[in-house]
Structure formats: C-alpha cells, structure tokens
Design an enzyme around this catalytic site. Structure first.
Site, PDB file in Angstrom:
ATOM      1  N   GLU A 157       0.818  -1.208   0.000  1.00 42.39           N
ATOM      2  CA  GLU A 157       0.000   0.000   0.000  1.00 42.39           C
ATOM      3  C   GLU A 157       0.857   1.265   0.000  1.00 42.39           C
ATOM      4  O   GLU A 157       1.996   1.276   0.468  1.00 42.39           O
ATOM      5  CB  GLU A 157      -0.961   0.004   1.190  1.00 42.39           C
ATOM      6  CG  GLU A 157      -0.305   0.026   2.536  1.00 42.39           C
ATOM      7  CD  GLU A 157      -1.348   0.036   3.661  1.00 42.39           C
ATOM      8  OE1 GLU A 157      -1.863  -1.056   3.977  1.00 42.39           O
ATOM      9  OE2 GLU A 157      -1.637   1.099   4.216  1.00 42.39           O
TER      10      GLU A 157
ATOM     11  N   CYS B 279       3.560   8.599   0.413  1.00 43.10           N
ATOM     12  CA  CYS B 279       4.178   7.748   1.433  1.00 43.10           C
ATOM     13  C   CYS B 279       4.291   6.358   0.831  1.00 43.10           C
ATOM     14  O   CYS B 279       3.288   5.759   0.444  1.00 43.10           O
ATOM     15  CB  CYS B 279       3.284   7.730   2.672  1.00 43.10           C
ATOM     16  SG  CYS B 279       3.778   6.523   3.903  1.00 43.10           S
TER      17      CYS B 279
ATOM     18  N   CYS C 136       7.079  -6.639   7.340  1.00 44.20           N
ATOM     19  CA  CYS C 136       8.157  -6.031   8.124  1.00 44.20           C
ATOM     20  C   CYS C 136       8.535  -7.013   9.227  1.00 44.20           C
ATOM     21  O   CYS C 136       7.690  -7.759   9.719  1.00 44.20           O
ATOM     22  CB  CYS C 136       7.660  -4.723   8.743  1.00 44.20           C
ATOM     23  SG  CYS C 136       8.913  -3.826   9.685  1.00 44.20           S
TER      24      CYS C 136
ATOM     25  N   CYS D 124       7.185  -3.846  15.911  1.00 49.59           N
ATOM     26  CA  CYS D 124       6.677  -2.783  16.799  1.00 49.59           C
ATOM     27  C   CYS D 124       5.261  -3.141  17.243  1.00 49.59           C
ATOM     28  O   CYS D 124       4.424  -3.548  16.437  1.00 49.59           O
ATOM     29  CB  CYS D 124       6.698  -1.424  16.103  1.00 49.59           C
ATOM     30  SG  CYS D 124       8.373  -0.899  15.682  1.00 49.59           S
TER      31      CYS D 124
ATOM     32  N   CYS E  30       1.921  -1.605  15.593  1.00 53.70           N
ATOM     33  CA  CYS E  30       1.912  -1.415  14.143  1.00 53.70           C
ATOM     34  C   CYS E  30       1.303  -2.609  13.405  1.00 53.70           C
ATOM     35  O   CYS E  30       1.641  -3.758  13.677  1.00 53.70           O
ATOM     36  CB  CYS E  30       3.348  -1.187  13.668  1.00 53.70           C
ATOM     37  SG  CYS E  30       3.479  -0.941  11.899  1.00 53.70           S
TER      38      CYS E  30
ATOM     39  N   CYS F  86      -0.577   2.919   9.117  1.00 54.02           N
ATOM     40  CA  CYS F  86       0.413   2.035   8.529  1.00 54.02           C
ATOM     41  C   CYS F  86      -0.036   0.570   8.417  1.00 54.02           C
ATOM     42  O   CYS F  86      -0.274  -0.093   9.422  1.00 54.02           O
ATOM     43  CB  CYS F  86       1.626   2.123   9.453  1.00 54.02           C
ATOM     44  SG  CYS F  86       3.143   1.704   8.681  1.00 54.02           S
TER      45      CYS F  86
END
Ligand code: SAH
Length: 351
Positions: A93, A106, A113, A117, A120, A334
């Site tokens: 995205e 962005c 990932c 975190c 997130c 995010c």
C-alpha cells in the site's frame, strides 16, 4: 536466465548496456526519459525507439509495473490510499497526501516487516520480502499517473523498515532525485527508521540532503523495549548518538516521531524525560496520536494529555507539532489497508 530489472538501473549503467547491444549511447537517454520522466508503462509506448530495439529490450529486461487493486479517497481531507499488486502477486500500500506545500506520497519499502513494533499493523504477518528500487519508484510513478498531479514530496513511512533494505533504498533515492528523472528535491524526502544504528551512520555518509526521521516512541530504554523489540538490540543512547552524527554530517535537522499511546508513554514525566533526552539535538518532534489496531489493545491518548505533552515540550523550547491525522476514514494507519485485504482474501479461501 533471470531478466534484469531495467528501471532499477542508473543512466550510466543503462548507457553501458545500450552500447553493448550495439545501439548509440544517446538511446539510453531516451529510454531513461521514457521510464523516469514520461512514466511509460511498457516498452511499446517508447515510440522514438525502433520496433526492433524494443523487441530486443523486451527479451533482455524485465519492466516492472504495478496493478491497481484498490483506491480509496478520504472524504475528510482528500488523502488517497492505494493498494497495488506486484508482479509476483504480493500486495503493498501507498498513500497520497495533499498539503498546501504540495503532494506527498508515502511509500512502502518492504512487503511486510520484521521489526515487530507492538502498535503497528504492518509487522503482524512478518517480512515477506524486500522491494526492489523499481518497485519503490513505481509507487510514486503510478500515483502521479493516476492522480494526474505532480508529486513533490516523498516519505518512506509505509510498510517496512527502509534501513533493513538499505542498498535498494539508496538506489531508489538516487533515481528518484536524479535530475534526469522525476527530480524530486532531496530536501523534500524523509526516510523514517525504527533505529538501525549502523545503517543510520552509513546513511549519514552518503552525502544526501534527505531528512532522517527516528521512531522514538519512548523516553527511556525500558519503555522503548516494551513498544519496539528493536530496542533490545540498540541502546537508546546509541540511537541518539547516531542521530547526532547524522546532523553533524548532513546539517539536516532530525525528526523524532513519538506515537502517543494512552497511559503508556503520554504522562508529564514522559514529556520531561523526552525533553531532557533530545534537548541538545537540533530536532523537531512529531507527536502522532496512536492509531489503534484491532489486534492490539493500545488506545489513543486523551486530547488533554496530548496538549499537555506538547506544552511541556515547548516549555523546554523543543520544536514540536502534533501530526494532523489524515485519511482516518480510509484505514489511514500504517499497514491497515493491506492487512484487511489479506485477511479478506484468506477468509474467501477458507469458505
Ligand atoms: N519502519 C519505519 C517506517 C514505517 S512506520 C519506522 O519504524 O520508522 C512510520 C511511522 O508510523 C513510525 O514512526 C511508526 O512507528 C508509526 N506507526 C506505525 N503504526 C502506528 C500506529 N498504529 N499508530 C501510530 N503510529 C504508528
């Protein structure tokens, strides 16, 4: 043999390739312009190159492009969220944000990932793979093509840890800011990291004028560990030293991102500690009210706590802003759009 990814090559590399194919060197300039300025979708659009040369190019190179899966436009502020499918079927995205100073995109730097975190959504499924330089460029190129407006700013704050994909990131940044390409000003580019110290130091030495944003999110090592597993690897002081070094080498003011999580890192004492930590650094603190994700029970801070936090920092003469929330009505945070798409696909397969 695997085909080379032509859009990830620099102009110099392309010149060498073109000459090797028996064509004149200036053809590389034409090709480069088609790819990086006219934003061509395939070789067939390149009408000033001979049919024969285009056929040779098709045989030898891979030409990446993204397939638009979904485009959501916020009714609140015109923010647009894009979901794209890559050639191998993965989805990523990207976001277009409209500001008075220009259009900002962005981008994602990885599929998934591995940083973990806690608040997130991008990291919930782990890391699938790195994006190539061309796949990062394509996000900007596709959005500019679709919205029909010039993109002047770029932030690498989408899914992924950019410094965990360092070489591709660097190549992407050089191509994006190249005067023969879209030529986005380096000063209008921000790379956000959770704090991979060696890579922050390397980036400082690349002689780029981009802004480095550090995701700080806590004012002590102990609290940072609770929110960001990467803190087990790097001590807070080490990370802040790398920020000082970045400023020393580039003269670019550091941005600290601090997501405010209700009852976790938003007290007056947290603000005071934060002011002490970053007080000697030429910086700007960006407070982000946490965007709650359904997989975790973190909540947004009270409005009063957010304001008090900001005031406290200002009392210590820290430069601070509260990030204006954009596109909340369209899964703004995010990784949330990609995550909901993947979840829906999985549900379909299970029925
Ligand atoms: N991996 C990079 C860039 C991606 S995230 C980094 O860690 O900086 C971009 C920013 O959004 C980071 O500061 C990240 O911590 C923050 N973020 C992620 N999910 C969030 C959420 N649900 N609410 C608020 N901020 C979030």
């Amino acid at each position: 043999m695997e085909k080379r990814d032509i859009k990830s090559l620099t102009l110099e590399e392309l010149q060498a390739e073109v000459v090797e194919m028996g064509e004149k060197k200036f053809r590389a300039g034409q090709l480069y312009q088609w790819m990086h300025q006219k934003l061509a979708r395939d070789f067939d659009e390149m009408t000033n190159l001979s049919q024969k040369f285009r056929e040779q190019l098709k045989e030898k190179y891979q030409y990446t492009d993204l397939e638009l899966v979904d485009r959501l436009i916020s009714k609140l502020d015109g923010t647009e969220k894009y979901l794209f499918r890559l050639a191998d079927g993965n989805v990523i995205e990207s976001v277009l944000m409209r500001y008075h100073h220009g259009n900002s995109v962005c981008i994602s730097s990885q599929v998934g990932c591995r940083m973990g975190c806690r608040f997130c959504a991008s990291t919930l499924g782990g890391l699938t793979r790195n994006l190539t330089p061309s796949e990062m460029l394509d996000q900007v190129y596709c959005i500019q093509r679709i919205c029909g407006e010039r993109i002047s700013n770029l932030v690498v704050m989408g899914t992924g840890e950019p410094l965990d994909n360092y070489d591709h990131l660097l190549r992407f940044l050089r191509l994006l800011t190249d005067e023969n390409g879209l030529h986005i000003s380096q000063r209008n580019v921000t790379v956000s990291t959770c704090g991979i110290v060696e890579k922050m130091r390397s980036l400082a030495q690349e002689q780029l004028q981009i802004t480095l944003a550090l995701s700080l999110h806590a004012s002590s090592q102990e609290k940072r560990k609770e929110l960001m597993p990467v803190a087990y690897k790097y001590d807070l002081e080490e990370v802040l030293d790398a920020c000082r070094y970045y400023f020393e080498k580039t003269g670019r003011r550091i941005t600290f991102e601090y997501s405010l999580v209700g009852g976790v890192n938003d007290t007056q004492q947290d603000a005071q500690e934060l002011a002490r930590l970053v007080g000697d650094i030429n910086c700007h603190v960006n407070l982000i009210p946490v965007n709650p994700i359904k997989e975790r029970d973190y909540v947004e801070s009270e409005q009063a706590a957010i304001t008090a936090f900001k005031n406290k920092l200002e009392k210590y003469r820290i430069n601070v802003t509260i990030r204006r929330e954009m596109g909340r009505d369209i899964n703004g945070a995010c990784g949330q759009l990609r995550k909901s798409y993947i979840d829906a696909e999985e549900r379909k397969q299970n029925v």
